[in-house]
Design a protein around this motif. Sequence first.
Motif, mmCIF file in Angstrom:
data_model
loop_
_atom_site.group_PDB
_atom_site.id
_atom_site.type_symbol
_atom_site.label_atom_id
_atom_site.label_comp_id
_atom_site.label_asym_id
_atom_site.label_seq_id
_atom_site.Cartn_x
_atom_site.Cartn_y
_atom_site.Cartn_z
ATOM 1 N N MET A 132 39.033 29.371 43.041
ATOM 2 C CA MET A 132 38.264 30.344 42.266
ATOM 3 C C MET A 132 38.501 31.751 42.801
ATOM 4 O O MET A 132 39.226 31.961 43.761
ATOM 5 C CB MET A 132 36.772 30.009 42.312
ATOM 6 C CG MET A 132 36.378 28.739 41.565
ATOM 7 S SD MET A 132 34.604 28.460 41.644
ATOM 8 C CE MET A 132 33.976 29.860 40.703
ATOM 9 N N SER A 133 37.855 32.705 42.170
ATOM 10 C CA SER A 133 37.954 34.098 42.588
ATOM 11 C C SER A 133 36.743 34.807 42.002
ATOM 12 O O SER A 133 35.921 34.197 41.325
ATOM 13 C CB SER A 133 39.246 34.716 42.038
ATOM 14 O OG SER A 133 39.251 34.631 40.605
ATOM 15 N N ILE A 134 36.636 36.100 42.262
ATOM 16 C CA ILE A 134 35.572 36.860 41.627
ATOM 17 C C ILE A 134 36.197 37.953 40.762
ATOM 18 O O ILE A 134 37.296 38.440 41.040
ATOM 19 C CB ILE A 134 34.599 37.463 42.648
ATOM 20 C CG1 ILE A 134 35.288 38.548 43.491
ATOM 21 C CG2 ILE A 134 34.000 36.390 43.544
ATOM 22 C CD1 ILE A 134 34.331 39.400 44.294
ATOM 23 N N LEU A 135 35.516 38.310 39.706
ATOM 24 C CA LEU A 135 35.857 39.403 38.795
ATOM 25 C C LEU A 135 37.096 39.150 37.934
ATOM 26 O O LEU A 135 37.058 39.313 36.722
ATOM 27 C CB LEU A 135 35.996 40.733 39.552
ATOM 28 C CG LEU A 135 34.740 41.230 40.255
ATOM 29 C CD1 LEU A 135 35.014 42.517 41.045
ATOM 30 C CD2 LEU A 135 33.613 41.475 39.259
ATOM 31 N N ILE A 136 38.236 38.803 38.543
ATOM 32 C CA ILE A 136 39.457 38.592 37.759
ATOM 33 C C ILE A 136 40.191 37.349 38.243
ATOM 34 O O ILE A 136 40.060 36.942 39.390
ATOM 35 C CB ILE A 136 40.406 39.809 37.827
ATOM 36 C CG1 ILE A 136 40.869 40.064 39.267
ATOM 37 C CG2 ILE A 136 39.751 41.048 37.238
ATOM 38 C CD1 ILE A 136 41.922 41.157 39.389
ATOM 39 N N ASP A 137 40.970 36.761 37.328
ATOM 40 C CA ASP A 137 41.834 35.633 37.688
ATOM 41 C C ASP A 137 43.038 35.627 36.758
ATOM 42 O O ASP A 137 43.265 36.593 36.015
ATOM 43 C CB ASP A 137 41.074 34.303 37.642
ATOM 44 C CG ASP A 137 40.475 33.997 36.261
ATOM 45 O OD1 ASP A 137 40.988 34.503 35.244
ATOM 46 O OD2 ASP A 137 39.498 33.240 36.210
ATOM 47 N N GLY A 138 43.788 34.545 36.767
ATOM 48 C CA GLY A 138 45.009 34.482 35.976
ATOM 49 C C GLY A 138 44.787 34.527 34.485
ATOM 50 O O GLY A 138 45.724 34.779 33.722
ATOM 51 N N THR A 165 43.277 39.579 42.671
ATOM 52 C CA THR A 165 43.168 38.195 43.103
ATOM 53 C C THR A 165 44.588 37.730 43.358
ATOM 54 O O THR A 165 45.357 37.530 42.404
ATOM 55 C CB THR A 165 42.481 37.320 42.034
ATOM 56 O OG1 THR A 165 41.119 37.748 41.895
ATOM 57 C CG2 THR A 165 42.501 35.849 42.442
ATOM 58 N N PRO A 166 45.006 37.641 44.623
ATOM 59 C CA PRO A 166 46.418 37.409 44.956
ATOM 60 C C PRO A 166 47.007 36.191 44.254
ATOM 61 O O PRO A 166 46.394 35.121 44.191
ATOM 62 C CB PRO A 166 46.382 37.220 46.477
ATOM 63 C CG PRO A 166 45.205 38.023 46.920
ATOM 64 C CD PRO A 166 44.182 37.819 45.847
ATOM 65 N N GLY A 167 48.201 36.408 43.702
ATOM 66 C CA GLY A 167 48.917 35.350 43.018
ATOM 67 C C GLY A 167 48.454 35.103 41.606
ATOM 68 O O GLY A 167 49.062 34.295 40.888
ATOM 69 N N GLN A 168 47.392 35.807 41.181
ATOM 70 C CA GLN A 168 46.870 35.581 39.833
ATOM 71 C C GLN A 168 46.835 36.848 38.985
ATOM 72 O O GLN A 168 47.371 36.864 37.880
ATOM 73 C CB GLN A 168 45.459 34.986 39.917
ATOM 74 C CG GLN A 168 45.385 33.619 40.562
ATOM 75 C CD GLN A 168 44.000 33.023 40.438
ATOM 76 O OE1 GLN A 168 43.442 32.931 39.346
ATOM 77 N NE2 GLN A 168 43.428 32.625 41.564
ATOM 78 N N THR A 206 39.773 37.444 46.763
ATOM 79 C CA THR A 206 39.847 38.635 45.912
ATOM 80 C C THR A 206 39.615 39.853 46.789
ATOM 81 O O THR A 206 38.869 39.785 47.764
ATOM 82 C CB THR A 206 38.782 38.602 44.788
ATOM 83 O OG1 THR A 206 38.968 37.440 43.975
ATOM 84 C CG2 THR A 206 38.881 39.829 43.897
ATOM 85 N N CYS A 207 40.263 40.959 46.464
ATOM 86 C CA CYS A 207 40.062 42.227 47.175
ATOM 87 C C CYS A 207 39.534 43.254 46.173
ATOM 88 O O CYS A 207 40.133 43.449 45.112
ATOM 89 C CB CYS A 207 41.361 42.730 47.788
ATOM 90 S SG CYS A 207 42.134 41.565 48.921
ATOM 91 N N VAL A 208 38.433 43.902 46.530
ATOM 92 C CA VAL A 208 37.768 44.836 45.628
ATOM 93 C C VAL A 208 37.651 46.199 46.301
ATOM 94 O O VAL A 208 36.993 46.332 47.344
ATOM 95 C CB VAL A 208 36.360 44.338 45.244
ATOM 96 C CG1 VAL A 208 35.706 45.288 44.246
ATOM 97 C CG2 VAL A 208 36.423 42.919 44.689
ATOM 98 N N GLY A 209 38.270 47.213 45.718
ATOM 99 C CA GLY A 209 38.108 48.577 46.198
ATOM 100 C C GLY A 209 36.993 49.242 45.411
ATOM 101 O O GLY A 209 37.196 49.631 44.253
ATOM 102 N N PRO A 250 32.591 29.450 45.899
ATOM 103 C CA PRO A 250 32.853 28.335 46.818
ATOM 104 C C PRO A 250 34.210 28.403 47.505
ATOM 105 O O PRO A 250 34.426 27.711 48.499
ATOM 106 C CB PRO A 250 32.764 27.094 45.904
ATOM 107 C CG PRO A 250 33.043 27.608 44.532
ATOM 108 C CD PRO A 250 32.473 28.991 44.493
ATOM 109 N N ASP A 251 35.105 29.246 47.018
ATOM 110 C CA ASP A 251 36.432 29.337 47.618
ATOM 111 C C ASP A 251 36.620 30.575 48.483
ATOM 112 O O ASP A 251 37.743 30.946 48.822
ATOM 113 C CB ASP A 251 37.508 29.287 46.525
ATOM 114 C CG ASP A 251 37.593 27.909 45.883
ATOM 115 O OD1 ASP A 251 37.312 26.924 46.577
ATOM 116 O OD2 ASP A 251 37.934 27.829 44.688
#
Length: 296
Positions: A1-7, A129-132, A174-177, A199-200
Amino acid sequence: MSILIDGNTRFVVQGITGRSGLFHAQQCRAYGSQVVGGVTPGKGGSEIDGFPVFDTLEQAVRATGATASLIFVPPPAAADSILEAVDAGLELCVCITEGIPVRDMVLARAVLEGSKTRLVGPNSPGVITPGQCKMGIMPGQIHAPGRIGVISRSGTLTYEIVRQLTDRGLGQSTCVGIGGDAIIGMKFSDVLKLFNDDPDTDGVFMVGEIGGTAEEEAALWIRENMTKPVAAFVAGVSAPPGKRMGHAGAIISAGKGKATDKIRTLKECGVTVADSPIRMGEAMIEALRKAGLSVA
């Protein structure tokens, strides 16, 4: 999973026909992100490097099914672009623009409070979100998929902590600026809650700086609510009062906003604080170990 954005995130670029807007739209697309179009008033119906261009964000959303936007609009019109994202019912708006007039952002922030739109920025390097999915100006190649969340007020220091984490085998969820302007959308505590519920994500690194009270507020939220280890670094220990250090929000005024005060509060609330920017990666590892989590 991730937050805010994904693939699955589909987004448009507001200001796509400008030099910066087009360049970074191309870079996001090259990373694998679903950049489905752009907006420039008066240029609707045209195309630029394969991106369809629309006159309004509402038209772009209706035609592409986008749920997010990335803003590269000059400061005088950037707040209107944020309001347009709210009117279009977008879930997420990421604003890269720096130097939006404070009065404009006061009005935009008031409108955002009653909407479903989350704003990251302004003066933000973006979200990845790295890779996505990459929505922003960060160098994608330094990121690696993993389980550490990153939140930062500083663009450059975001890249530095990500590089240190990646070099130590700690990828990022995820990285959020969140941005360095005086008035921004999502705050540290807003993003911390999302990471805490993810959870991830195993742990979080925060990069703060002088000015305001966002770090102290985040520290108190961490003490009361956070179930995952948090490490941090606060830039500007040697900054003199009354002098703005880079970002519009990075200024010590009326005796508030000192780095030393922020560091003390973070430590008192159980956050592991790095004493130097070159030790941020080690601080994250220390926080994970304190929490009993294994580090390769």
